[in-house]
Structure formats: structure tokens, C-alpha cells
Design an enzyme around this catalytic site. Structure first.
Site, PDB file in Angstrom:
ATOM      1  N   ARG A 113       9.433 -16.548  10.203  1.00  0.00           N
ATOM      2  CA  ARG A 113       9.230 -17.765  10.967  1.00  0.00           C
ATOM      3  C   ARG A 113       8.937 -19.157   9.949  1.00  0.00           C
ATOM      4  NH1 ARG A 113       3.881 -19.741  11.563  1.00  0.00           N
ATOM      5  NH2 ARG A 113       3.702 -20.981  13.347  1.00  0.00           N
ATOM      6  N   ASP A 155       3.765  -0.008   0.794  1.00  0.00           N
ATOM      7  CA  ASP A 155       3.508   0.752  -0.642  1.00  0.00           C
ATOM      8  C   ASP A 155       2.870  -0.071  -1.553  1.00  0.00           C
ATOM      9  OD1 ASP A 155       4.596   2.747   0.948  1.00  0.00           O
ATOM     10  OD2 ASP A 155       6.188   3.203  -0.386  1.00  0.00           O
ATOM     11  N   LYS A 186     -22.980  16.536   2.557  1.00  0.00           N
ATOM     12  CA  LYS A 186     -22.607  17.660   3.863  1.00  0.00           C
ATOM     13  C   LYS A 186     -20.964  17.511   4.073  1.00  0.00           C
ATOM     14  CE  LYS A 186     -26.648  19.018   4.750  1.00  0.00           C
ATOM     15  NZ  LYS A 186     -27.161  19.850   3.732  1.00  0.00           N
ATOM     16  N   GLN A 196       0.630   3.553  10.050  1.00  0.00           N
ATOM     17  CA  GLN A 196       0.220   2.530   9.250  1.00  0.00           C
ATOM     18  C   GLN A 196       1.274   1.354   9.204  1.00  0.00           C
ATOM     19  OE1 GLN A 196      -1.142   4.923   5.230  1.00  0.00           O
ATOM     20  NE2 GLN A 196       0.277   6.091   6.722  1.00  0.00           N
TER      21      GLN A 196
HETATM   22  O1  F6P Z   1       8.658   2.131   1.971  1.00  0.00           O
HETATM   23  C1  F6P Z   1       7.673   2.356   2.847  1.00  0.00           C
HETATM   24  C2  F6P Z   1       7.460   3.640   3.471  1.00  0.00           C
HETATM   25  O2  F6P Z   1       6.401   3.658   4.564  1.00  0.00           O
HETATM   26  C3  F6P Z   1       7.026   4.859   2.506  1.00  0.00           C
HETATM   27  O3  F6P Z   1       5.677   4.457   2.226  1.00  0.00           O
HETATM   28  C4  F6P Z   1       7.356   6.090   3.185  1.00  0.00           C
HETATM   29  O4  F6P Z   1       7.358   6.899   2.263  1.00  0.00           O
HETATM   30  C5  F6P Z   1       8.480   5.689   3.750  1.00  0.00           C
HETATM   31  O5  F6P Z   1       8.408   4.292   4.047  1.00  0.00           O
HETATM   32  C6  F6P Z   1       9.075   5.979   5.091  1.00  0.00           C
HETATM   33  O6  F6P Z   1      10.390   5.795   5.367  1.00  0.00           O
HETATM   34  P1  F6P Z   1      10.944   6.389   6.684  1.00  0.00           P
HETATM   35  O7  F6P Z   1      10.502   5.044   7.867  1.00  0.00           O
HETATM   36  O8  F6P Z   1      12.486   5.941   6.416  1.00  0.00           O
HETATM   37  O9  F6P Z   1      10.527   7.539   7.190  1.00  0.00           O
END
Ligand code: F6P
Length: 323
Positions: free
Chosen positions: A21, A129, A216, A255
Site C-alpha cells: 500500500r 523469522d 510447579k 504465527q
Molecule cells: O520463512 C518463514 C517460515 O514461516 C519459517 O519459519 C518456516 O520454517 C517456513 O516458513 C515454513 O514454510 P512453508 O509455509 O513453506 O511450510
């Protein structure tokens, strides 16, 4: 510089849309034409474009994923694939291409730049990452780290209630940025990161010591490394040393999705503008980034050939904050 293409490649990262954007708005403000290239390098090779105007990017700043879609394209590692991409760039009449992605994207862009000088290439770091050299933070990292912290908080509730040991696996193939920062923010007891040798003895000893001083429950944050699912093996081996009920949670692609945080929207916006300005200044073969609060341009080959180190202070403080 009259006509620019923009693409997203590799793993999607929240905040990529804010970047697209910002690049579109900046391009239009400078009377440039900007087109979207769909599905990363796959679309670049095929010359698959979508027009990008104000309407196309309206109401996208809050969206995760990438409106341009993405791919991991192996053809780009062949000269033939790159020559097809260069020919497509020429056919599309592009003077510049903005590539939003991570290490793999910039590896490909470096090879493309060596094979052809058809268009100026400028990279923008987008990877949950955060392992790209030349920028303190990549677009998407903050959102992914916050997602991991929320998950750790939730799991802590049940870990405490059942007096259990949890292994929470986060992404981060070759780097422990996500594990380290979410581990600190989530108050984890132990970390497993690709930068350090996995030591089952050390993990077991530290957890045992925690129990001796009255804990714990415990949480170990594990970076997936090269083999997602690694935490199952670690949990089993630690379990053989400690008589303690344990569970494994793999966060995986959770994530990568969801609305970008404020930080990722701001970073994406800043770098989207910077990418257009870099092209207008006549730059090529570099990646825009932010280091120590300053905007920077790093040669594309450095972004993937040089290893970005973890923040030493964070590594140091983790070791005693987790006691
Ligand atoms: O490069 C980002 C990432 O999310 C890594 O953390 C992970 O190992 C990889 O991509 C997973 O890739 P894909 O979505 O191709 O399975």
C-alpha cells in the site's frame, strides 16, 4: 524510472500489505505506474500482473497475508528460469522491481541481477523469522512474536493448573529470533534455538533446578529449526530423565496469519516508501532496512550471505530471567 513492479515472495508475513500500500501511494505521488506481480517468482516468470491503483490497495493495511499472493519457486535457482523472468520483465516494460521477502527471495534476486540488468531491483525484508541481515526487524516478525507470546500465556494457565511441563514449538528455520523474544516475553524456563547445540542434559537440569526452588510447571520454547516437530523428540528425551507430566504444542502457521501489529504496519509503511525512494535515487541491487532507527540500503548478496546474529544482551538476560 517510469514503471515499477512489486511482488511478495517466500513465506507471507503480516505487514506485507501495508508495505505494498505504501509503495503504491508513494509511486502514484511521483506519477509512476506501479503493477503488482502475482505469486512471487512464479508470477514474475509468467509475467502475471495486476494493476495497482488507489482502489486496489484501499482497506488493506489491516490484512494479514499478501494481497499479491506468494510462492516458493525452485525454477529461480536455474539460469533458464531467471532468463525467463528477465524476458518477462522486459515484456512488462518494468524499469524497477520491488521484491518483498526473506533470504530465499534475495538469494534469487542476487542471481537475477547477475544474469540481467533489465531493471533495477530493490528488496524489502519481510519474514516472520527475522533472519535477514541488514535490518533490525523484518516485516511480520512482531506480529508472529506476539502470536507466540499469547499462546505461551494461554498455555501457562493450563501448565500451572496441572503442574505440567510444556514444550512450545515456534517457527524459525535457521534462526532463534522468534523463540528468544517470545521466550523472554512469555517468561519461558528454557529455550532451544538453532544457534546453540541442543543439550537434553542442560534442559533437564535447568527444569529440575526450577522444581527444586519451588516451580510447579515449566515452559520450554523450541525453535523448529530444519525439522518441524523436533519438540516431540526433545520432550521424549527430557521425559526419560525427569518424571514429570509433559505436553507438546506446535504453533506452526498460526504465527504467520492474522492482522499485523501496529509495529509491522508502521515498519511495512516506512520500508514501502523507502523502496520507491531508493528506486527514484537510482539505486539497484540492494535491500532497504532499518538499523538503529536509521533507514539503510544493504547489498542484496549480504542480506542472505551474512548471518544476522541474535542480540547478545537478550541471550544474556534470558539465562538468568528464566531461573
Ligand atoms: O520463512 C518463514 C517460515 O514461516 C519459517 O519459519 C518456516 O520454517 C517456513 O516458513 C515454513 O514454510 P512453508 O509455509 O513453506 O511450510
Amino acid at each position: 524510472m517510469k514503471r515499477i513492479g512489486i511482488l511478495t515472495s517466500g513465506g507471507d508475513a503480516p505487514g506485507m500489505n501495508a508495505c505494498i500500500r505504501a509503495a503504491v501511494r508513494t509511486a502514484l505521488a511521483h506519477d509512476l505506474v506501479i503493477v503488482g506481480i502475482r505469486r512471487g517468482y512464479t508470477g514474475l516468470i509468467a509475467g502475471d500482473t495486476v494493476p495497482l491503483d488507489r482502489k486496489a490497495i484501499r482497506n488493506t493495511i489491516h490484512l494479514g497475508g499478501t494481497i499479491l499472493e506468494t510462492s516458493r519457486n525452485k525454477d529461480f535457482y536455474t539460469r533458464e528460469g531467471r532468463l525467463r523472468a528477465a524476458a518477462a520483465i522486459e515484456r512488462m516494460g518494468l524499469d524497477g522491481v520491488i521484491l518483498i521477502g526473506g533470504e530465499g527471495t534475495f538469494h534469487g534476486a542476487t542471481l537475477l541481477a547477475a544474469d540481467t540488468d533489465t531493471a533495477a531491483l530493490v528488496g524489502v525484508p519481510g519474514s516472520i523469522d527475522n533472519d535477514v541481515y541488514g535490518t533490525d526487524y523484518c516485516i511480520g516478525f512482531d506480529t508472529a512474536a506476539n502470536c507466540a507470546v499469547q499462546a505461551i500465556d494461554r498455555i501457562r494457565d493450563t501448565a500451572r493448573s496441572h503442574e505440567r511441563l510444556f514444550f512450545i514449538e515456534v517457527m524459525g528455520r535457521t534462526a532463534g529470533f522468534l523463540a528468544l523474544e517470545s521466550g523472554i516475553a512469555g517468561g519461558a524456563e528454557e529455550l532451544v534455538i538453532p544457534e546453540e547445540e541442543v543439550s537434553i542434559d542442560r534442559i533437564s537440569d535447568r527444569i529440575r533446578e526450577g522444581f527444586i526452588v519451588g516451580k510447579k510447571s515449566a515452559i520450554v520454547v523450541v525453535a523448529e529449526g530444519e525439522a518441524p516437530g523436533i519438540s516431540f523428540r526433545i520432550a521424549r528425551e527430557v521425559g526419560e530423565r525427569l518424571a514429570f507430566d509433559s505436553r507438546v504444542v506446535v504453533l506452526g502457521h498460526l504465527q504467520r496469519g492474522g492482522p499485523p501489529t501496529m509495529r509491522d504496519r508502521v515498519l511495512g509503511s516506512l520500508l514501502g516508501v523507502a523502496a520507491i525512494e531508493a528506486l527514484l535515487e537510482g539505486r539497484s541491487g540492494c535491500m532497504v532496512g532499518e538499523r538503529g532507527g536509521d533507514l539503510t540500503c544493504t547489498p542484496l548478496e549480504d542480506t542472505w550471505q551474512k548471518k544476522k546474529p541474535l542480540d547478545e544482551d537478550l541471550v544474556r538476560i534470558f539465562s538468568f530471567l528464566s531461573e
